[in-house]
Design a protein around this motif. Structure first.
Motif, PDB file in Angstrom:
ATOM      1  N   LEU B 287      51.941  47.480  48.952  1.00  0.00           N
ATOM      2  CA  LEU B 287      52.828  46.726  48.061  1.00  0.00           C
ATOM      3  C   LEU B 287      52.169  46.420  46.723  1.00  0.00           C
ATOM      4  CD1 LEU B 287      55.544  45.120  47.853  1.00  0.00           C
ATOM      5  CD2 LEU B 287      54.213  43.117  48.538  1.00  0.00           C
ATOM      6  N   LEU B 288      50.884  46.074  46.785  1.00  0.00           N
ATOM      7  CA  LEU B 288      50.201  45.640  45.560  1.00  0.00           C
ATOM      8  C   LEU B 288      48.903  46.419  45.366  1.00  0.00           C
ATOM      9  CD1 LEU B 288      50.691  41.794  45.976  1.00  0.00           C
ATOM     10  CD2 LEU B 288      51.879  43.275  44.362  1.00  0.00           C
ATOM     11  N   PRO B 289      48.987  47.690  44.992  1.00  0.00           N
ATOM     12  CA  PRO B 289      47.752  48.444  44.748  1.00  0.00           C
ATOM     13  C   PRO B 289      47.007  47.841  43.556  1.00  0.00           C
ATOM     14  CG  PRO B 289      49.663  49.686  43.985  1.00  0.00           C
ATOM     15  CD  PRO B 289      50.193  48.483  44.701  1.00  0.00           C
ATOM     16  N   PRO B 290      45.689  48.045  43.488  1.00  0.00           N
ATOM     17  CA  PRO B 290      44.893  47.385  42.450  1.00  0.00           C
ATOM     18  C   PRO B 290      45.347  47.785  41.042  1.00  0.00           C
ATOM     19  CG  PRO B 290      43.608  49.057  43.637  1.00  0.00           C
ATOM     20  CD  PRO B 290      44.869  48.854  44.394  1.00  0.00           C
ATOM     21  N   GLY B 291      45.644  46.777  40.232  1.00  0.00           N
ATOM     22  CA  GLY B 291      46.070  47.023  38.858  1.00  0.00           C
ATOM     23  C   GLY B 291      47.569  46.949  38.684  1.00  0.00           C
ATOM     24  N   SER B 293      49.566  44.605  39.752  1.00  0.00           N
ATOM     25  CA  SER B 293      49.748  43.251  39.248  1.00  0.00           C
ATOM     26  C   SER B 293      48.431  42.806  38.628  1.00  0.00           C
ATOM     27  CB  SER B 293      50.120  42.294  40.375  1.00  0.00           C
ATOM     28  OG  SER B 293      51.380  42.629  40.883  1.00  0.00           O
ATOM     29  N   SER B 294      48.510  41.815  37.757  1.00  0.00           N
ATOM     30  CA  SER B 294      47.291  41.350  37.108  1.00  0.00           C
ATOM     31  C   SER B 294      46.378  40.680  38.139  1.00  0.00           C
ATOM     32  CB  SER B 294      47.636  40.352  36.010  1.00  0.00           C
ATOM     33  OG  SER B 294      48.214  39.197  36.599  1.00  0.00           O
ATOM     34  N   ILE B 295      45.104  40.582  37.796  1.00  0.00           N
ATOM     35  CA  ILE B 295      44.148  39.904  38.669  1.00  0.00           C
ATOM     36  C   ILE B 295      44.606  38.465  38.919  1.00  0.00           C
ATOM     37  CG2 ILE B 295      41.831  38.895  38.702  1.00  0.00           C
ATOM     38  CD1 ILE B 295      40.677  41.465  38.080  1.00  0.00           C
ATOM     39  N   GLU B 296      45.155  37.831  37.881  1.00  0.00           N
ATOM     40  CA  GLU B 296      45.610  36.447  38.006  1.00  0.00           C
ATOM     41  C   GLU B 296      46.665  36.343  39.120  1.00  0.00           C
ATOM     42  OE1 GLU B 296      45.430  38.094  34.951  1.00  0.00           O
ATOM     43  OE2 GLU B 296      43.456  37.185  34.736  1.00  0.00           O
TER      44      GLU B 296
END
Lengths: 261, 407
Positions: B287-291, B293-296
């Motif tokens: 669902l949320l591969p690195p990058g 979504s923002s790190i925040e």
């Protein structure tokens, strides 16, 4: 031996590195893998008896800043050519693990003028072709440990270690930058193998026999692509010999350093 | 209020027992489980359902894009929108949306959307999305550049539609020596643009920019989130110096209408739960591969994980206002209350979901079109005449709570 923390400006961006060992000793520059440098510091500290050991955090990793200019592994390679000049390092024994091994090759095919020898530990970088590899980005954090450490007991111990908020933050940054450099193509540069003949320095390829991320077959393929490279296999070891078998790794590096160049 | 019939086109004939051997219906579930005979029937059934929607009075029909999944077998919404273009006469055709960062050549999308806009003589509504995280596994596109590519591809497509060609385009990700689009879009300066989102401040800031003023569409979310983000859009527009009219806000939500609340829940339950817990569910790494979504925002990962990786029942979804399910009277009241509360100008009911079969889907479409839409048109016309938008949205949660059916 404990490390001293330093930083240097590379192309306008702060690069953090650690340094240990006697001045005047030959330089060993260690390029870490996707997980960062921290897990490798133990064995690297023991090498500081005979080397001046330098352990940077790659741009976008660890305590180094994430530069605007970082888009590909090639950007990181040029940054390290700047780094070698900035510290005026010569006759360097360049050691790279996994992502760092790929980076070491990208550096050395561009210029090996400041390098004496090259050690590639479970290195990424070449096209795996039909060799099945693991998918670091599909694995959960627990699977990443269990699939890169062959010994289940050791993997369990690592997973049981508490993680500070700072470590969690760095792990997240490291994972993001790894994706930037290695998502697509997945951990390789389709053009790298065309230029591996430029590695005209002594090259040592070290591989854990039980590596489940990049299986030994990939190490055999890599060693076959580099003229004159030797392949040293560590039995029973997974993807991270620095953690899983530091004694064997240390012995292999010392033996390679002592061998004829 | 306008009504757009939204369809995900799931592979409803999925062998659920076989598929249960895999943790998700995305990327990993092998395509031997796709039977082309069954798939062909589903495509034609779903297109029939959308065409029926036009005949029954929907203002528009909507399609979307997902890759390598039983959740939706529309890797190209261009194909379904094209099939609808000549089989519909009056309805808007909304592509919600094209996942523009996935294309290495975004000009093809500018061309394809412009063609559909011409063929339909201006009935196209364009939507732009980044695609969900799984798409970056399925498609190989680097999630670390997802935001950058979305913005650059958007800018390129708008430029191709509006700037006289030929011109050169050279930014970070896309380089074209000649941009000179044939055809130009039928609607001038370009088709209306809707931005489907699960809710993000970054997206709202961007969509509500005075240079864009794109319709913001909240998709499949709890009522609380819908309310929060629609209100945030209005506030953002106001802060940026313009007033967002009702038609700048939309809400896509699964809906099921039957004779009684009890019948609606009984009929919808297995199919809704298959949609939510079998077709939609995926591991957090997908669902949320690195990058992506923002790190925040990744710091709030535990929350996202609970929302998407756990199962939820129909009853919980109804309670949270993620699913309108009940008698005609109940659904009228729920959407009516949402109108009074939020003045959302576009409702996009998804009247087929998960494994909901053809007969129940058709009955649902007929009930919604025949008994819910006319009521809401009367209700919203009477309240739109006096005020285009609530001067300030009510801050009390009471009206939102009142819109939920008694548990």
């Amino acid at each position: 031996m404990s490390f001293t923390s330093r930083q240097v400006s590379i192309a306008g961006s702060m690069l953090h590195y650690r340094i240990a060992g006697p001045e005047g000793a030959p330089t060993l520059l260690f390029l870490h893998g996707a997980g960062g440098a921290e897990g490798s510091l133990g064995v690297l500290g023991t090498l500081a008896d005979r080397w001046r050991v330098i352990v940077p955090d790659h741009p976008g990793f660890g305590a180094s800043t994430d530069p605007e200019w970082l888009d590909t592994i090639h950007d990181a390679a040029y940054a390290y050519l700047d780094f070698l000049e900035a510290l005026d390092l010569r006759d360097v024994h360049l050691v790279g693990s996994s992502l760092g091994g790929w980076l070491a090759m990208e550096i050395a095919i561009r210029s090996a003028s400041r390098l004496a020898r090259l050690t590639l530990i479970a290195a990424a970088g070449i096209r795996p072709g039909d060799i099945p590899t693991g998918d670091l980005f599909m694995w959960s954090p627990e699977e990443r440990v269990r699939n890169t450490i062959a010994d289940p007991l050791l993997a369990g111990k690592i997973l049981a270690l508490p993680q500070t908020p700072e470590q969690a933050e760095i792990a997240l940054r490291n994972h993001f930058t790894t994706a930037k450099l290695a998502w697509e193509p997945r951990f390789f540069d389709p053009h790298l193998d065309k230029w591996l003949h430029r590695l005209r320095l002594p090259v040592q390829v070290i591989w854990g026999a039980e590596d489940r991320l990049f299986p030994l077959a990939l190490g055999e393929k890599l060693a076959g692509l580099i003229p004159g490279a030797r392949l040293d296999v560590i039995p029973g070891c997974g993807h991270v010999p620095m953690v899983e078998n530091p004694a064997a790794l240390s012995a292999l590096l010392r033996e390679f350093q002592g061998s004829a160049s | 209020m306008k009504f757009t019939l939204f369809h995900l086109m799931p592979y409803a004939d999925l062998d659920l027992e076989e598929a249960a051997k895999y943790p998700t219906a995305w990327v990993h579930t092998p395509n031997r489980l796709y039977d082309p005979q069954k798939g062909a029937r589903l495509y034609n059934r779903y297109l029939d359902e959308l065409e029926l929607g036009e005949q029954l009075g929907f203002d528009g029909v909507a399609v979307n894009e997902h890759h390598q999944t039983a959740y939706g077998i529309m890797p190209s919404p261009i194909v379904t929108a094209s099939a609808l273009a000549r089989r519909t006469r009056t309805a808007k055709i909304a592509i919600l949306g094209s996942a523009i960062p996935l294309r290495n050549h975004p000009l093809t999308l500018a061309e394809e959307h412009a063609m559909i806009d011409n063929i339909t003589e201006g009935r196209l509504i364009t939507g732009f999305v980044r695609g969900i995280g799984a798409e970056y596994h399925a498609w190989g596109t680097n999630p670390a550049f997802s935001h950058e590519r979305f913005h650059e591809a958007h800018d390129l497509i708008i430029a191709a539609w509006t700037r006289p060609g030929p011109f050169r385009w050279s930014r970070k990700h896309y380089h074209f020596e000649y941009v000179n689009l044939w055809p130009r879009p039928y609607q001038q300066p370009h088709p209306p643009i809707w931005i489907p989102s699960q809710g993000s401040t970054e997206t709202i800031e961007w969509a509500a920019d005075p240079s864009r003023r794109y319709t913001y569409l909240q998709t499949f979310s709890p009522l609380k989130s819908v309310r929060k983000y629609l209100e945030q859009y209005r506030e953002t527009a106001a802060r940026k110096g313009w007033t967002a009219s009702d038609d700048k806000l939309g809400w896509a939500i699964p809906v099921y209408v039957a004779d009684t609340d009890e019948q609606a829940r009984r009929e919808a339950k297995p199919h809704f739960e298959n949609f939510r817990n079998r077709f939609l569910k995926m591991p957090i790494e997908m669902l949320l591969p690195p990058g992506y979504s923002s790190i925040e925002s990744m710091r709030g990962i535990a929350k996202a994980k609970a929302q998407i990786t756990g199962d939820i029942t129909l009853e919980i979804a109804v309670e949270m206002g993620m699913f309108f399910c009940g008698s005609v009277a109940t659904v009228r009241e729920q959407i009516g209350a949402a109108w009074q509360d939020m003045h959302v100008g576009h409702m996009l009911p998804m009247l087929q979901f998960g494994t909901l079969p053809a007969e129940l889907t058709e009955a649902n479409i007929r009930r919604f079109a025949g008994e819910v839409i006319p009521y809401l048109r009367r209700l919203t016309a009477s309240t739109t005449a006096s005020t285009t938008a609530p001067a300030s949205m009510p801050t009390s949660a009471s009206s939102a709570t009142a819109s939920r059916p008694a548990a």
